[in-house]
Design an enzyme around this catalytic site. Structure first.
Site, PDB file in Angstrom:
ATOM      1  N   GLU A  49     -34.029  15.007 -62.705  1.00 47.62           N
ATOM      2  CA  GLU A  49     -34.924  15.947 -63.386  1.00 47.62           C
ATOM      3  C   GLU A  49     -34.264  17.287 -63.687  1.00 47.62           C
ATOM      4  OE1 GLU A  49     -37.621  13.163 -60.996  1.00 47.62           O
ATOM      5  OE2 GLU A  49     -35.763  14.279 -60.614  1.00 47.62           O
ATOM      6  N   PHE A 111     -49.928  12.339 -51.615  1.00 44.56           N
ATOM      7  CA  PHE A 111     -48.577  11.849 -51.881  1.00 44.56           C
ATOM      8  C   PHE A 111     -48.013  12.507 -53.133  1.00 44.56           C
ATOM      9  CE2 PHE A 111     -45.839   8.597 -53.988  1.00 44.56           C
ATOM     10  CZ  PHE A 111     -44.801   8.610 -53.055  1.00 44.56           C
ATOM     11  N   GLN A 112     -46.827  13.077 -53.015  1.00 38.98           N
ATOM     12  CA  GLN A 112     -46.118  13.758 -54.095  1.00 38.98           C
ATOM     13  C   GLN A 112     -46.927  14.911 -54.695  1.00 38.98           C
ATOM     14  OE1 GLN A 112     -44.560  10.805 -56.889  1.00 38.98           O
ATOM     15  NE2 GLN A 112     -42.704  10.630 -55.649  1.00 38.98           N
ATOM     16  N   LYS A 161     -53.419  13.888 -62.977  1.00 38.74           N
ATOM     17  CA  LYS A 161     -53.471  12.544 -63.546  1.00 38.74           C
ATOM     18  C   LYS A 161     -54.868  12.183 -64.054  1.00 38.74           C
ATOM     19  CE  LYS A 161     -52.034   7.789 -62.646  1.00 38.74           C
ATOM     20  NZ  LYS A 161     -51.484   6.830 -61.662  1.00 38.74           N
ATOM     21  N   MET A 468     -14.103  30.176 -57.561  1.00 40.02           N
ATOM     22  CA  MET A 468     -14.585  31.549 -57.546  1.00 40.02           C
ATOM     23  C   MET A 468     -14.924  32.002 -56.129  1.00 40.02           C
ATOM     24  SD  MET A 468     -14.956  34.202 -59.385  1.00 40.02           S
ATOM     25  CE  MET A 468     -15.241  33.934 -61.126  1.00 40.02           C
TER      26      MET A 468
END
Length: 553
Positions: A49, A111-112, A161, A468
């Protein structure tokens, strides 16, 4: 006829002229993906993602359009955050769509489930949680308006949803009204007149140009201003490409790793004209020593940036292009020959330089690349030493031809951003300049590039170091190095072949010169694994507590 909110969302994207969406599916956003089956909008499946957000960013920077990305709830949404923050810092227009658990489950640790609107509040220009199905079309209209107007930035839409599955009668608003959101596009007339007088009175003007020039498409006005008043032009990292790198008034980048002649010119100038730049710490360094003899004119569309970091003598809030167009008719041709000659003297006195001792130097790689690349090529860099070398040694002719993570400094930006850039500008060469550290953060997006058949030229400046950080430890930690040696790197040339690309490793200047023309001319994507001097530092360098005129070589 009623349609689902998910279908309405896709229709909204069509109404906004969206051609491409970068994303990764999941359960909470499943209704939206199902609706994408019935549209001509191209969906690009990334491998992570974070890659979706960076790809949308790259697409937006090269096209000037709003980039769109999407992900599911929970980890899908949180994986977008680095890309969202990157777009926020660099003023990139993006609309981010996330799935969310059903409204009945919000707040239950389902969940999630994560509070993505709360998490992203500090790094979005605005965000929305869609609570009522009928709100969706107006929210999308507002999101695109906010993302693309004023100072651009990312806007997030979080779609539960159950809302996505609800049915509504679709009607897309023709206009948008947002109380309290009224960007100022035209500079105040009296301030414009004062700026013109101040410029005409100056004898040693310097123009300090930032990413606002690119955003407002003001490169022609910038060139006209510089040539009218004979003012040298220095750039921020975001401003590179907005003024021809071959022009005699071009000074290059200023700041911590800017050219010494740019830094010295800013130190000696009597009028600093800052356009579309924000005086960040990487440019200014020690504030008391920054442009100490100059009267400063600051033009920016974001009033919050004016006076935030340095004291401004004349503020002008407005779109850079509009303000420059208003100032230019008030100016007369200025003959600043003594000042231009002084700047040329500084260029001769402080050239960029490096030693050639038999090892392959990164500066050499970029000098040769600069000689052979097409003038219209788009260069995308990651973050670190290679980024600064690219900014120093590459020259650009056109705006939107140099992409890099500036404000956030997000390693891993480069490869997915290059995917978005190539999809946004398929007729242009896209060249990737990246370090071996940053490459391994998002190298899975080679899969996306291969799947989309993108002809990327990927130059890995491979020093088996986090270069760096190693350089900072050399100067600030008395060479006490820790956690900067990448003791195991894969064979990047062989990795290219696994993904169906061409790959080669170069160890010497001769090998690079022999292979570079055919690499750039090849119709195939190529990874060039450049084994560079592991101890090379980026110079010049302004040490902490110093002014920009006190850089070391």
């Amino acid at each position: 006829m009623e349609i689902t909110v998910a279908e309405a969302l896709v229709r909204c994207l069509e109404q906004e002229g969206v051609e491409m969406v970068f994303g990764y599916p999941g359960g909470a956003i499943l209704p939206v993906y199902d609706a994408l089956n019935h549209t001509s909008i191209k969906h690009v499946l990334v491998r992570h993602e974070q890659g979706a957000a960076h790809a949308a960013d790259g697409y937006a920077r090269v096209t000037g359009k709003v980039g769109v990305c999407m992900a599911t709830s929970g980890p899908g949404a949180t994986n977008l955050i680095t890309g969202i923050a990157n777009a926020y810092m660099d003023s990139v227009p993006m609309v981010v769509i996330t799935g969310q658990v059903a409204t009945t489950q919000v707040g239950t640790d389902a969940f999630q489930e994560v509070d993505i609107t709360g998490i992203t509040l500090p790094v979005t220009k605005h965000n929305y949680l869609v609570k009522e199905p009928e709100q969706l079309p107006a929210i999308v209209k507002k999101a695109f308006h906010i993302a693309s107007t004023g100072r651009p930035g990312p806007v997030l839409i979080d779609l539960p949803k159950d809302v996505a599955e609800s049915r509504i009668k679709f009607k897309y608003p023709k206009t948008v009204e947002l109380s309290g959101y009224k960007p100022t596009y035209k500079g105040h007339p009296s301030m414009v007149q004062q700026a013109a007088r101040m410029i005409m009175e100056s004898e040693r003007p310097v123009i300090y140009a930032g990413g606002g020039i690119r955003i407002s498409n003001a490169a022609p006005e910038l060139l006209q201003l510089a040539e009218t008043i004979s003012a040298p032009v220095t750039h921020t990292l975001m401003g590179l490409g907005c003024f021809p790198g071959s022009h005699p008034l071009f000074l290059g980048m200023l700041g911590l790793h800017g050219t010494r002649h740019a830094n010295q010119a800013v130190t000696e100038c009597d009028c600093l004209i800052a356009v579309g730049a924000r005086f960040d710490d990487r440019v200014v360094a020690k504030i008391s020593g920054f442009a100490p003899t100059a009267r400063i004119i600051h033009v920016d569309i974001d009033p919050a940036e004016i006076g935030k970091n340095v004291r401004i003598h004349l503020p002008i809030v407005g779109d850079v292009k509009n303000v420059l167009r208003a100032i230019l008719p008030l100016l007369e041709m200025k003959d600043n020959t003594p000042w231009v000659e002084r700047v040329q003297e500084l260029k001769r006195k402080y050239p960029l330089q490096y030693s050639r001792d038999g090892l392959l130097k990164p500066q050499f790689v970029l000098e040769k690349l600069n000689e052979l690349k097409d003038d219209s090529a788009i260069v995308v860099t990651d973050v670190g030493q290679h980024q600064m070398w690219a900014a120093q040694y590459l020259r650009f002719k056109e705006p939107r031809s140099f992409l890099s993570s500036g404000g956030l400094g997000a390693m891993g930006y480069c490869l997915p951003a290059a995917v978005g850039a190539k999809l946004g500008a398929p007729d242009k060469d896209v060249i990737v300049v990246i370090g071996d550290g940053g490459f391994q953060m998002t190298m899975q997006e080679l899969g996306t590039a291969a799947e989309q058949r993108l002809n990327l030229k990927i130059f890995i400046l491979n020093n088996h170091r986090l270069g760096m950080v190693r350089q900072l430890q050399e100067f600030y930690c008395d060479k006490r190095y820790i956690a900067v040696d990448l003791q195991f790197n894969p064979d990047f040339a062989e990795l290219a072949k696994i993904y169906g690309m061409e790959g080669c490793t170069v160890n010497t200047e001769e090998q690079l010169e022999a292979i570079l023309p055919q690499v750039l001319a090849s119709p195939a994507p190529v990874i060039i694994n450049c084994m560079i001097d592991p101890n090379e530092n980026v110079m010049p360098m302004v040490l902490s507590g110093s002014t920009i005129s006190e850089a070391i070589d």
